[in-house]
Motif scaffolding. Structure first.
Motif, PDB file in Angstrom:
ATOM      1  N   ARG A   1       0.821  -1.206   0.000  1.00  0.00           N
ATOM      2  CA  ARG A   1       0.000   0.000   0.000  1.00  0.00           C
ATOM      3  C   ARG A   1       0.859   1.262   0.000  1.00  0.00           C
ATOM      4  N   THR A   2       2.066   1.133   0.536  1.00  0.00           N
ATOM      5  CA  THR A   2       2.988   2.260   0.569  1.00  0.00           C
ATOM      6  C   THR A   2       4.266   1.917  -0.192  1.00  0.00           C
ATOM      7  N   VAL A   3       5.066   2.955  -0.437  1.00  0.00           N
ATOM      8  CA  VAL A   3       6.356   2.747  -1.109  1.00  0.00           C
ATOM      9  C   VAL A   3       7.479   2.522  -0.104  1.00  0.00           C
ATOM     10  N   ASP A   4       7.163   2.485   1.174  1.00  0.00           N
ATOM     11  CA  ASP A   4       8.179   2.517   2.228  1.00  0.00           C
ATOM     12  C   ASP A   4       9.143   1.335   2.191  1.00  0.00           C
TER      13      ASP A   4
ATOM     14  N   GLY B   1      11.461   6.132  -0.456  1.00  0.00           N
ATOM     15  CA  GLY B   1      10.410   7.118  -0.206  1.00  0.00           C
ATOM     16  C   GLY B   1       9.443   6.674   0.859  1.00  0.00           C
ATOM     17  N   THR B   2       8.388   7.457   1.014  1.00  0.00           N
ATOM     18  CA  THR B   2       7.355   7.126   1.987  1.00  0.00           C
ATOM     19  C   THR B   2       6.010   7.634   1.487  1.00  0.00           C
ATOM     20  N   GLY B   3       4.946   6.936   1.886  1.00  0.00           N
ATOM     21  CA  GLY B   3       3.606   7.383   1.510  1.00  0.00           C
ATOM     22  C   GLY B   3       2.807   6.320   0.797  1.00  0.00           C
TER      23      GLY B   3
ATOM     24  N   TRP C   1      -1.774   5.779  -3.493  1.00  0.00           N
ATOM     25  CA  TRP C   1      -2.880   6.595  -3.970  1.00  0.00           C
ATOM     26  C   TRP C   1      -2.784   8.065  -3.527  1.00  0.00           C
ATOM     27  N   GLU C   2      -1.770   8.377  -2.721  1.00  0.00           N
ATOM     28  CA  GLU C   2      -1.544   9.764  -2.312  1.00  0.00           C
ATOM     29  C   GLU C   2      -0.359  10.383  -3.057  1.00  0.00           C
ATOM     30  N   LEU C   3       0.337   9.590  -3.866  1.00  0.00           N
ATOM     31  CA  LEU C   3       1.516  10.058  -4.593  1.00  0.00           C
ATOM     32  C   LEU C   3       1.210  10.165  -6.077  1.00  0.00           C
ATOM     33  N   THR C   4       1.750  11.176  -6.724  1.00  0.00           N
ATOM     34  CA  THR C   4       1.572  11.327  -8.167  1.00  0.00           C
ATOM     35  C   THR C   4       2.542  10.419  -8.911  1.00  0.00           C
ATOM     36  N   LEU C   5       2.300  10.277 -10.198  1.00  0.00           N
ATOM     37  CA  LEU C   5       3.207   9.463 -11.009  1.00  0.00           C
ATOM     38  C   LEU C   5       4.611  10.050 -10.991  1.00  0.00           C
ATOM     39  N   ASP C   6       4.722  11.360 -11.088  1.00  0.00           N
ATOM     40  CA  ASP C   6       6.054  11.979 -11.065  1.00  0.00           C
ATOM     41  C   ASP C   6       6.779  11.667  -9.763  1.00  0.00           C
ATOM     42  N   GLU C   7       6.061  11.689  -8.639  1.00  0.00           N
ATOM     43  CA  GLU C   7       6.688  11.393  -7.353  1.00  0.00           C
ATOM     44  C   GLU C   7       7.126   9.931  -7.272  1.00  0.00           C
ATOM     45  N   ILE C   8       6.292   9.031  -7.777  1.00  0.00           N
ATOM     46  CA  ILE C   8       6.629   7.605  -7.744  1.00  0.00           C
ATOM     47  C   ILE C   8       7.754   7.284  -8.725  1.00  0.00           C
TER      48      ILE C   8
ATOM     49  N   ALA D   1      10.193   9.036  -9.494  1.00  0.00           N
ATOM     50  CA  ALA D   1      11.479   9.528  -8.999  1.00  0.00           C
ATOM     51  C   ALA D   1      12.110   8.594  -7.972  1.00  0.00           C
ATOM     52  N   LEU D   2      11.356   7.603  -7.515  1.00  0.00           N
ATOM     53  CA  LEU D   2      11.844   6.713  -6.464  1.00  0.00           C
ATOM     54  C   LEU D   2      12.690   5.581  -7.038  1.00  0.00           C
ATOM     55  N   GLU D   3      13.682   5.177  -6.280  1.00  0.00           N
ATOM     56  CA  GLU D   3      14.550   4.055  -6.647  1.00  0.00           C
ATOM     57  C   GLU D   3      14.044   2.801  -5.934  1.00  0.00           C
ATOM     58  N   ALA D   4      13.854   1.690  -6.701  1.00  0.00           N
ATOM     59  CA  ALA D   4      13.156   0.527  -6.157  1.00  0.00           C
ATOM     60  C   ALA D   4      13.933  -0.769  -6.288  1.00  0.00           C
ATOM     61  N   GLY D   5      15.270  -0.683  -6.385  1.00  0.00           N
ATOM     62  CA  GLY D   5      16.042  -1.908  -6.525  1.00  0.00           C
ATOM     63  C   GLY D   5      17.099  -2.129  -5.476  1.00  0.00           C
ATOM     64  N   SER D   6      17.638  -1.056  -4.893  1.00  0.00           N
ATOM     65  CA  SER D   6      18.751  -1.190  -3.958  1.00  0.00           C
ATOM     66  C   SER D   6      18.400  -1.965  -2.706  1.00  0.00           C
ATOM     67  N   TRP D   7      17.137  -1.915  -2.283  1.00  0.00           N
ATOM     68  CA  TRP D   7      16.734  -2.657  -1.083  1.00  0.00           C
ATOM     69  C   TRP D   7      16.984  -4.150  -1.256  1.00  0.00           C
ATOM     70  N   PHE D   8      16.942  -4.617  -2.507  1.00  0.00           N
ATOM     71  CA  PHE D   8      17.125  -6.042  -2.792  1.00  0.00           C
ATOM     72  C   PHE D   8      18.601  -6.372  -2.975  1.00  0.00           C
ATOM     73  N   SER D   9      19.286  -5.551  -3.766  1.00  0.00           N
ATOM     74  CA  SER D   9      20.707  -5.764  -4.043  1.00  0.00           C
ATOM     75  C   SER D   9      21.280  -4.516  -4.705  1.00  0.00           C
ATOM     76  N   PRO D  10      22.533  -4.184  -4.400  1.00  0.00           N
ATOM     77  CA  PRO D  10      23.165  -3.052  -5.089  1.00  0.00           C
ATOM     78  C   PRO D  10      23.194  -3.232  -6.605  1.00  0.00           C
ATOM     79  N   ALA D  11      23.131  -4.475  -7.057  1.00  0.00           N
ATOM     80  CA  ALA D  11      23.152  -4.743  -8.502  1.00  0.00           C
ATOM     81  C   ALA D  11      21.948  -4.143  -9.218  1.00  0.00           C
ATOM     82  N   TYR D  12      20.864  -3.893  -8.465  1.00  0.00           N
ATOM     83  CA  TYR D  12      19.643  -3.362  -9.067  1.00  0.00           C
ATOM     84  C   TYR D  12      19.426  -1.894  -8.742  1.00  0.00           C
ATOM     85  N   ALA D  13      20.469  -1.205  -8.327  1.00  0.00           N
ATOM     86  CA  ALA D  13      20.368   0.228  -8.069  1.00  0.00           C
ATOM     87  C   ALA D  13      19.895   0.947  -9.331  1.00  0.00           C
ATOM     88  N   GLY D  14      18.957   1.850  -9.149  1.00  0.00           N
ATOM     89  CA  GLY D  14      18.422   2.595 -10.282  1.00  0.00           C
ATOM     90  C   GLY D  14      17.142   2.018 -10.854  1.00  0.00           C
ATOM     91  N   THR D  15      16.747   0.822 -10.411  1.00  0.00           N
ATOM     92  CA  THR D  15      15.487   0.212 -10.867  1.00  0.00           C
ATOM     93  C   THR D  15      14.312   1.036 -10.352  1.00  0.00           C
TER      94      THR D  15
END
Length: 264
Positions: free
Chosen positions: A53-56, A61-63, A66-73, A75-89
């Motif tokens: 439900r959140t991007v946390d 990011g946080t939030g 449905w409260e975040l715009t496409l531009d805000e989402i 801009a978020l990086e969604a790969g580093s939490w899994f592995s540095p190899a996916y930084a920038g995903t």
């Protein structure tokens, strides 16, 4: 029991960050027959692929989505939490996911002319979960993108929310439907009939505890695909219970295991 579905849960999420383009592509390469992913809608009405439900958890990011715009989402990086190899995903748009998967789901005319058929080049299907909260208009947008890509017949739409499943059935009567459950109940067969379900997909423990419920649904033409059996020791008992497929994170191992046993 040949032909069991190998369902890549949020893509091949054991080797790449869940619900990202790398994970979904890896699921295809690892032999999945269904690629499962989750869809939510941004504050400005754009479908994106993310489970929570959140991007946390999966971004910096946080939030709530449905409260975040496409531009805000975006801009978020969604790969580093899994592995540095996916930084920038990034969190992908539904449209990007469809563009990625469509070539593997639909045979081009040139392929058919060359004698390539679904028997010689197996095609994947999409298992699209719509997450609540959602609105009828948002559901129409999601289904519209699937329709524009020519993938309605290659897609199963599922949700934990029966009202969402019912709405999908009203908007797109020809789309196969699935209802996610934590367990079975006495009303399962009736609900499956009322909602015109193709699948009821419960927690794996429900299947192990109640194989007769799986058989009853199968007799009614409804498949059962449990989530999320990542322990290989559980696979034989689930197959013995009569499931239509397994939704798990270990796509490559599942493919090899099924092929070795003549289940693929």
């Amino acid at each position: 029991m040949a032909g069991l579905h190998r369902v890549a849960h949020r893509g091949y999420s054991a080797v790449a960050p869940e619900n990202t383009l790398p994970a979904l592509a890896a699921g295809v390469l690892a032999g999945a027959t269904l690629i499962e992913f989750d869809v939510r809608t941004t504050a400005d009405g754009v479908p994106v692929v993310i489970h929570d439900r959140t991007v946390d958890r999966t971004t910096g990011g946080t939030g709530h989505i449905w409260e975040l715009t496409l531009d805000e989402i975006s801009a978020l990086e969604a790969g580093s939490w899994f592995s540095p190899a996916y930084a920038g995903t990034r969190i992908p748009l539904l449209r990007e996911v469809i563009d990625l998967l469509r070539p593997h789901a639909v045979l081009a005319p040139s392929a058919e002319e060359a004698g390539v058929t679904p028997d010689t080049a197996p095609r994947i299907e999409l298992l699209l979960e719509i997450k609540p909260p959602t609105t009828p208009e948002q559901v129409k947008v999601i289904l519209g993108q699937v329709t524009e890509a020519g993938l309605r017949d290659r897609t199963v739409v599922q949700s934990f929310d029966p009202e969402i499943v019912q709405l999908v059935g009203e908007v797109a009567p020809d789309v196969r439907l699935g209802l996610l459950r934590h367990g079975f109940d006495d009303e399962q067969a009736r609900v499956a009939k009322e909602l015109r379900l193709s699948y009821v997909n419960p927690n794996l423990r429900a299947v192990l505890a109640d194989p007769p419920a799986v058989a009853a649904l199968a007799d009614a033409g409804v498949g059962v695909m449990p989530w999320t059996p990542n322990d290989t020791a559980l696979w034989p008992a689930l197959v013995e219970a009569g499931v239509a497929g397994l939704i798990n994170d270990r796509t490559g191992e599942l493919t090899g295991w099924m092929i070795a046993r003549g289940l693929a």
